[in-house]
Design a protein around this motif. Structure first.
Motif, PDB file in Angstrom:
ATOM      1  N   ALA A   1      37.780 -19.214  71.193  1.00  0.00           N
ATOM      2  CA  ALA A   1      37.652 -19.758  69.841  1.00  0.00           C
ATOM      3  C   ALA A   1      39.005 -20.182  69.272  1.00  0.00           C
ATOM      4  CB  ALA A   1      36.997 -18.721  68.932  1.00  0.00           C
ATOM      5  N   ASN A   2      39.969 -19.294  69.393  1.00  0.00           N
ATOM      6  CA  ASN A   2      41.301 -19.620  68.916  1.00  0.00           C
ATOM      7  C   ASN A   2      42.094 -20.393  69.958  1.00  0.00           C
ATOM      8  OD1 ASN A   2      43.385 -19.545  66.966  1.00  0.00           O
ATOM      9  ND2 ASN A   2      44.308 -17.767  67.942  1.00  0.00           N
ATOM     10  N   ASP A   3      41.872 -20.038  71.228  1.00  0.00           N
ATOM     11  CA  ASP A   3      42.612 -20.633  72.343  1.00  0.00           C
ATOM     12  C   ASP A   3      41.657 -21.392  73.251  1.00  0.00           C
ATOM     13  OD1 ASP A   3      44.566 -21.235  74.175  1.00  0.00           O
ATOM     14  OD2 ASP A   3      44.622 -19.257  75.097  1.00  0.00           O
ATOM     15  N   ASN A   4      41.241 -22.628  72.941  1.00  0.00           N
ATOM     16  CA  ASN A   4      41.869 -23.414  71.907  1.00  0.00           C
ATOM     17  C   ASN A   4      40.850 -24.310  71.207  1.00  0.00           C
ATOM     18  OD1 ASN A   4      44.053 -24.535  70.420  1.00  0.00           O
ATOM     19  ND2 ASN A   4      44.242 -26.186  71.879  1.00  0.00           N
TER      20      ASN A   4
ATOM     21  N   TYR B   1      29.423 -22.624  74.169  1.00  0.00           N
ATOM     22  CA  TYR B   1      29.293 -22.839  75.617  1.00  0.00           C
ATOM     23  C   TYR B   1      29.484 -21.530  76.379  1.00  0.00           C
ATOM     24  CZ  TYR B   1      29.424 -27.884  74.865  1.00  0.00           C
ATOM     25  OH  TYR B   1      29.128 -29.163  74.465  1.00  0.00           O
ATOM     26  N   SER B   2      29.996 -20.533  75.710  1.00  0.00           N
ATOM     27  CA  SER B   2      30.308 -19.196  76.242  1.00  0.00           C
ATOM     28  C   SER B   2      31.562 -19.195  77.123  1.00  0.00           C
ATOM     29  CB  SER B   2      29.129 -18.544  76.973  1.00  0.00           C
ATOM     30  OG  SER B   2      28.970 -19.055  78.267  1.00  0.00           O
ATOM     31  N   THR B   3      31.772 -20.276  77.884  1.00  0.00           N
ATOM     32  CA  THR B   3      33.019 -20.426  78.629  1.00  0.00           C
ATOM     33  C   THR B   3      33.358 -21.911  78.715  1.00  0.00           C
ATOM     34  OG1 THR B   3      34.199 -19.923  80.689  1.00  0.00           O
ATOM     35  CG2 THR B   3      31.912 -20.594  80.892  1.00  0.00           C
ATOM     36  N   ARG B   4      34.655 -22.186  78.774  1.00  0.00           N
ATOM     37  CA  ARG B   4      35.132 -23.541  79.088  1.00  0.00           C
ATOM     38  C   ARG B   4      36.193 -23.425  80.188  1.00  0.00           C
ATOM     39  NH1 ARG B   4      35.577 -22.920  73.869  1.00  0.00           N
ATOM     40  NH2 ARG B   4      37.847 -23.178  73.903  1.00  0.00           N
ATOM     41  N   PHE B   5      35.985 -22.428  81.044  1.00  0.00           N
ATOM     42  CA  PHE B   5      36.925 -22.243  82.149  1.00  0.00           C
ATOM     43  C   PHE B   5      36.980 -23.520  82.974  1.00  0.00           C
ATOM     44  CE2 PHE B   5      38.082 -20.776  86.455  1.00  0.00           C
ATOM     45  CZ  PHE B   5      39.328 -20.235  86.148  1.00  0.00           C
TER      46      PHE B   5
ATOM     47  N   ILE C   1      40.215 -19.300  79.104  1.00  0.00           N
ATOM     48  CA  ILE C   1      40.340 -18.304  80.165  1.00  0.00           C
ATOM     49  C   ILE C   1      40.367 -16.917  79.543  1.00  0.00           C
ATOM     50  CG2 ILE C   1      42.869 -18.106  80.221  1.00  0.00           C
ATOM     51  CD1 ILE C   1      42.673 -18.292  83.306  1.00  0.00           C
ATOM     52  N   VAL C   2      40.031 -15.889  80.340  1.00  0.00           N
ATOM     53  CA  VAL C   2      40.056 -14.507  79.849  1.00  0.00           C
ATOM     54  C   VAL C   2      40.791 -13.650  80.870  1.00  0.00           C
ATOM     55  CG1 VAL C   2      38.627 -12.573  79.028  1.00  0.00           C
ATOM     56  CG2 VAL C   2      37.903 -14.904  78.599  1.00  0.00           C
ATOM     57  N   LYS C   3      41.961 -14.091  81.256  1.00  0.00           N
ATOM     58  CA  LYS C   3      42.690 -13.398  82.313  1.00  0.00           C
ATOM     59  C   LYS C   3      43.245 -12.050  81.883  1.00  0.00           C
ATOM     60  CE  LYS C   3      46.855 -16.146  81.331  1.00  0.00           C
ATOM     61  NZ  LYS C   3      47.735 -17.209  81.857  1.00  0.00           N
ATOM     62  N   SER C   4      43.242 -11.746  80.572  1.00  0.00           N
ATOM     63  CA  SER C   4      43.767 -10.453  80.115  1.00  0.00           C
ATOM     64  C   SER C   4      42.723  -9.344  80.162  1.00  0.00           C
ATOM     65  CB  SER C   4      44.318 -10.580  78.683  1.00  0.00           C
ATOM     66  OG  SER C   4      45.424 -11.447  78.654  1.00  0.00           O
TER      67      SER C   4
ATOM     68  N   HIS D   1      43.571 -11.126  70.367  1.00  0.00           N
ATOM     69  CA  HIS D   1      42.444 -11.445  71.249  1.00  0.00           C
ATOM     70  C   HIS D   1      42.750 -12.566  72.235  1.00  0.00           C
ATOM     71  CE1 HIS D   1      40.064  -8.960  68.533  1.00  0.00           C
ATOM     72  NE2 HIS D   1      40.547  -9.672  67.524  1.00  0.00           N
ATOM     73  N   THR D   2      44.004 -12.957  72.367  1.00  0.00           N
ATOM     74  CA  THR D   2      44.351 -14.046  73.283  1.00  0.00           C
ATOM     75  C   THR D   2      43.950 -13.701  74.718  1.00  0.00           C
ATOM     76  OG1 THR D   2      46.194 -14.755  71.886  1.00  0.00           O
ATOM     77  CG2 THR D   2      46.256 -15.426  74.198  1.00  0.00           C
ATOM     78  N   HIS D   3      43.234 -14.643  75.348  1.00  0.00           N
ATOM     79  CA  HIS D   3      42.785 -14.481  76.750  1.00  0.00           C
ATOM     80  C   HIS D   3      41.884 -13.259  76.928  1.00  0.00           C
ATOM     81  CE1 HIS D   3      46.575 -16.929  78.080  1.00  0.00           C
ATOM     82  NE2 HIS D   3      45.621 -17.701  77.597  1.00  0.00           N
ATOM     83  N   GLU D   4      41.141 -12.929  75.882  1.00  0.00           N
ATOM     84  CA  GLU D   4      40.194 -11.810  75.927  1.00  0.00           C
ATOM     85  C   GLU D   4      38.786 -12.321  75.630  1.00  0.00           C
ATOM     86  OE1 GLU D   4      40.929  -8.845  76.842  1.00  0.00           O
ATOM     87  OE2 GLU D   4      43.012  -8.389  76.341  1.00  0.00           O
ATOM     88  N   VAL D   5      37.786 -11.550  76.044  1.00  0.00           N
ATOM     89  CA  VAL D   5      36.407 -11.916  75.735  1.00  0.00           C
ATOM     90  C   VAL D   5      36.129 -11.814  74.239  1.00  0.00           C
ATOM     91  CG1 VAL D   5      35.512 -11.290  78.004  1.00  0.00           C
ATOM     92  CG2 VAL D   5      35.598  -9.553  76.191  1.00  0.00           C
TER      93      VAL D   5
END
Length: 296
Positions: A113-116, A29-33, A96-99, A255-259
């Motif tokens: 992918a990992n989160d979550n 989906y590329s994002t699930r924000f 989210i990719v807030k980092s 890679h948490t909260h990263e693209v």
């Protein structure tokens, strides 16, 4: 708690292929924000997965976040014995990719992918292998959104559970379960209330942690590392007075909260092991009522 000779055969049904496919799909989906249109597509897909597995009791729980209608997905497997007792397995589907500096949720990816996606995939797979097994307790599989905005989805459900006097025996939350530490000993972190939370630690927690330890030892290559509760979707349940446990990887994921939280950085074998541990724990706690699965 029920010891069962059939647990090894049941947990072996956990499919690496299915978990891999589900994580790939969610990251595609590329994002699930939470506020994105693609998050809506993701939740509809999760709803459909439960329905395709044959579950008839699949619903949305609506709540409002920042003037936006949001939806948790709730799939219920009715117990055949003590059905008033409920065990919840949950994971959040938002990302989210807030980092990442300069990240814009409307234009930039948040693959998560990992989160979550890892936790959601494990939850769906657990629902699959338990579908045709009659359980003593009612099992509720819940996919939350709004986790990345201060746990709003799980807060909404915990409040709902409390106001409706639900008899929740245990909540198991899966969040970031795709990145192990270094072998030869793969660890998994179990978060329990160690007495410094409000309200004070629930005495049942330690009992269920022992069950998870036994499940990990008997049916997987994992060893347990205990920590106090951290901030994820088990926290609102703990605050409401329910017994809640968090499950998380032991590796330090960069890679948490990263693209860069993409499928290629996930260890699927590890997700399979965590799924097996989780399924075995549910069976031990909730029990099997089918004659062919009589406990020994």
């Amino acid at each position: 708690m029920i010891q069962n000779k059939n647990i090894p055969a049941i947990v072996k049904e956990v499919s690496l292929t299915d978990i891999k496919s589900n994580i790939r799909h969610l990251t595609d989906y590329s994002t699930r924000f939470t506020f994105s249109d693609k998050a809506i597509l993701a939740r509809e897909w999760i709803y459909d997965q439960f329905s395709k597995l044959g579950y008839s009791d699949v619903t949305y729980q609506d709540f409002i976040l920042c003037d936006s209608l949001q939806k948790n997905i709730v799939c219920t497997k009715q117990g055949k014995g003590e059905s008033d007792k409920i065990l919840i397995l949950c994971a959040h589907y938002d990302s989210i990719v807030k980092s990442t500096v300069g990240w814009d949720w409307q234009t930039c990816p948040a693959p998560g992918a990992n989160d979550n996606a890892s936790g959601v995939a494990a939850m769906i797979e657990t629902a699959r292998i338990l579908k045709n097994i009659d359980m003593n307790y009612t099992i509720r599989f819940i996919a939350f959104t709004g986790e990345e905005q201060n746990l709003w989805g799980s807060r909404a459900y915990a409040d709902h559970a409390l106001s409706n006097n639900m008899n929740i025996v245990l909540v198991i939350n899966l969040d970031e379960i795709g990145y192990p530490d270094v072998k030869p000993e793969w660890k998994v972190i179990i978060g329990e209330d160690q007495g410094n939370q409000d309200p004070p630690g629930n005495t049942d927690t330690k009992k269920f942690v022992e069950v998870i330890k036994q499940a990990a030892s008997a049916y997987t290559n994992l060893t347990i590392k205990l920590l106090d509760l951290w901030r994820s979707d088990h926290m609102p349940f703990n605050s409401a007075g329910f017994t809640a446990i968090g499950v998380c990887q032991a590796g330090k994921y960069p890679h948490t909260h990263e693209v860069t939280d993409t499928y290629d950085n996930i260890d699927i074998d590890y997700v399979v092991e965590v799924t097996r541990m989780t399924a075995a724990t549910i069976i031990k706690v909730a029990g099997i009522t089918q004659k062919k699965y009589d406990p020994v």
